[in-house]
Design a protein around this motif. Structure first.
Motif, PDB file in Angstrom:
ATOM      1  N   ASP A  68       0.837  -1.197   0.000  1.00 33.19           N
ATOM      2  CA  ASP A  68       0.000   0.000   0.000  1.00 33.19           C
ATOM      3  C   ASP A  68       0.873   1.249   0.000  1.00 33.19           C
ATOM      4  O   ASP A  68       1.889   1.298   0.708  1.00 33.19           O
ATOM      5  N   ALA A  70       0.481   3.982   1.412  1.00 31.62           N
ATOM      6  CA  ALA A  70       0.369   4.665   2.714  1.00 31.62           C
ATOM      7  C   ALA A  70      -0.215   6.062   2.545  1.00 31.62           C
ATOM      8  O   ALA A  70      -1.148   6.448   3.241  1.00 31.62           O
ATOM      9  N   PHE A  71       0.357   6.869   1.648  1.00 31.34           N
ATOM     10  CA  PHE A  71      -0.224   8.154   1.251  1.00 31.34           C
ATOM     11  C   PHE A  71       0.352   8.498  -0.114  1.00 31.34           C
ATOM     12  O   PHE A  71       1.348   7.901  -0.542  1.00 31.34           O
ATOM     13  N   ASN A  82       4.891   4.674  -2.395  1.00 29.04           N
ATOM     14  CA  ASN A  82       4.322   6.021  -2.512  1.00 29.04           C
ATOM     15  C   ASN A  82       4.422   6.511  -3.939  1.00 29.04           C
ATOM     16  O   ASN A  82       3.473   7.078  -4.496  1.00 29.04           O
ATOM     17  N   GLY A  85       2.024   5.058  -6.262  1.00 34.51           N
ATOM     18  CA  GLY A  85       0.687   5.620  -6.113  1.00 34.51           C
ATOM     19  C   GLY A  85       0.490   6.982  -6.736  1.00 34.51           C
ATOM     20  O   GLY A  85      -0.634   7.354  -7.078  1.00 34.51           O
ATOM     21  N   ALA A 210      -2.487  13.815   1.445  1.00 34.90           N
ATOM     22  CA  ALA A 210      -2.316  12.387   1.718  1.00 34.90           C
ATOM     23  C   ALA A 210      -3.144  11.544   0.761  1.00 34.90           C
ATOM     24  O   ALA A 210      -2.769  10.414   0.429  1.00 34.90           O
ATOM     25  N   VAL A 211      -4.279  12.103   0.314  1.00 35.73           N
ATOM     26  CA  VAL A 211      -5.191  11.335  -0.539  1.00 35.73           C
ATOM     27  C   VAL A 211      -5.538  12.049  -1.836  1.00 35.73           C
ATOM     28  O   VAL A 211      -6.274  11.506  -2.669  1.00 35.73           O
ATOM     29  N   TYR A 225      -7.450   8.892  -3.282  1.00 36.41           N
ATOM     30  CA  TYR A 225      -6.826   7.626  -2.901  1.00 36.41           C
ATOM     31  C   TYR A 225      -7.501   7.071  -1.653  1.00 36.41           C
ATOM     32  O   TYR A 225      -7.745   7.794  -0.688  1.00 36.41           O
ATOM     33  N   SER A 227      -6.873   4.340   1.191  1.00 36.90           N
ATOM     34  CA  SER A 227      -5.817   3.509   1.759  1.00 36.90           C
ATOM     35  C   SER A 227      -6.215   2.044   1.823  1.00 36.90           C
ATOM     36  O   SER A 227      -7.348   1.704   2.170  1.00 36.90           O
ATOM     37  N   ASN A 228      -5.279   1.189   1.477  1.00 33.60           N
ATOM     38  CA  ASN A 228      -5.481  -0.261   1.476  1.00 33.60           C
ATOM     39  C   ASN A 228      -6.637  -0.700   0.581  1.00 33.60           C
ATOM     40  O   ASN A 228      -7.227  -1.755   0.797  1.00 33.60           O
TER      41      ASN A 228
END
Length: 244
Positions: A68, A70-71, A82, A85, A210-211, A225, A227-228
């Motif tokens: 994942d 994470a952010f 990261n 993502g 973060a997202v 985003y 998370s997980n």
């Protein structure tokens, strides 16, 4: 003594050899015919491929990450996940071509302005995915964030920073990067892009990075985003590279 034959006679061996050669000849001739038929067919396919004027686009692709992110904030991350993502939406001043040669990206051009200074001219007409133009203030802000990553990032990533001291605007679309001392790592750091993304000025005060996020890359976020769970992208219709 037994009268059972244990070895073929010379005549029988010759007849068998002739039969084998005859069969091989037929197979060889068949292969030649097949090759003669296949060659024009392959040439036709190759020609059709060369004359194709368009490449099909559209559709979707889904893939799994082994970890994942994470952010997805662009600054201050230490996990490689990261970058998995967020790399679809972010770019830097420079990039590498497929042979790892340096070439301009957000910067249209750059030149050494002294032993500890490099000038970057921002690409004309380039915008973020929200339509806002990329300016010198965006670039300056982005490097300030790289040097002091806001939460959820950490200062651990600053170990990757070359000897960049500060940036100043020369014009609304040009910046001068001042170095603490000569440092050739700057170019690779920018082209790598992992820590040197360019974002809109002040974005950390308007979005939860973060997202969320906005960049100049070929894709832009669809939603935020989770998370997980997932991070979804759609193509950026304002991307600056024609046809991509």
């Amino acid at each position: 003594m037994s009268d059972k034959q244990t070895e073929s006679s010379p005549l029988e061996r010759e007849v068998s050899r002739r039969g084998l050669l005859a069969k091989a000849g037929k197979l060889g001739a068949g292969a030649l015919v097949a090759g003669a038929v296949a060659a024009p067919a392959e040439a036709a396919r190759s020609k059709a491929h060369r004359v194709a004027k368009t490449v099909p686009t559209g559709g979707t692709v889904t893939w799994a990450l082994e970890q994942d992110p994470a952010f997805i904030a662009p600054f201050g991350a230490t996990l490689t996940a990261n970058r998995w993502g967020n790399e679809m939406m972010y770019e830097s001043l420079l990039e590498w071509d497929p042979k790892l040669n340096l070439r301009p990206a957000i910067a249209e051009s750059y030149k050494v302005a002294g032993k500890t200074a490099i000038d970057f001219q921002i690409r004309k007409g380039i915008t973020f995915s929200d339509g806002s133009p990329v300016t010198a203030n965006d670039v300056i802000y982005s490097f300030q964030m790289q040097a002091a990553p806001p939460a959820p990032g950490t200062s651990a990533s600053t170990s990757q920073l070359p000897a960049i001291d500060h940036l100043e605007a020369i014009t609304p679309t040009a910046v001068r990067m001042h170095l603490k001392q000569p440092d050739a790592r700057v170019y690779g750091y920018l082209a790598w892009q992992r820590y040197s993304s360019i974002v809109p000025n002040g974005i950390y005060s308007t979005k939860n990075m973060a997202v969320d996020g906005i960049g100049t890359g070929p894709f832009m976020l669809k939603g935020t985003y989770v998370s997980n769970d997932h991070v979804s992208y759609v193509k950026n219709p304002l991307y600056w590279k024609p046809g991509l």
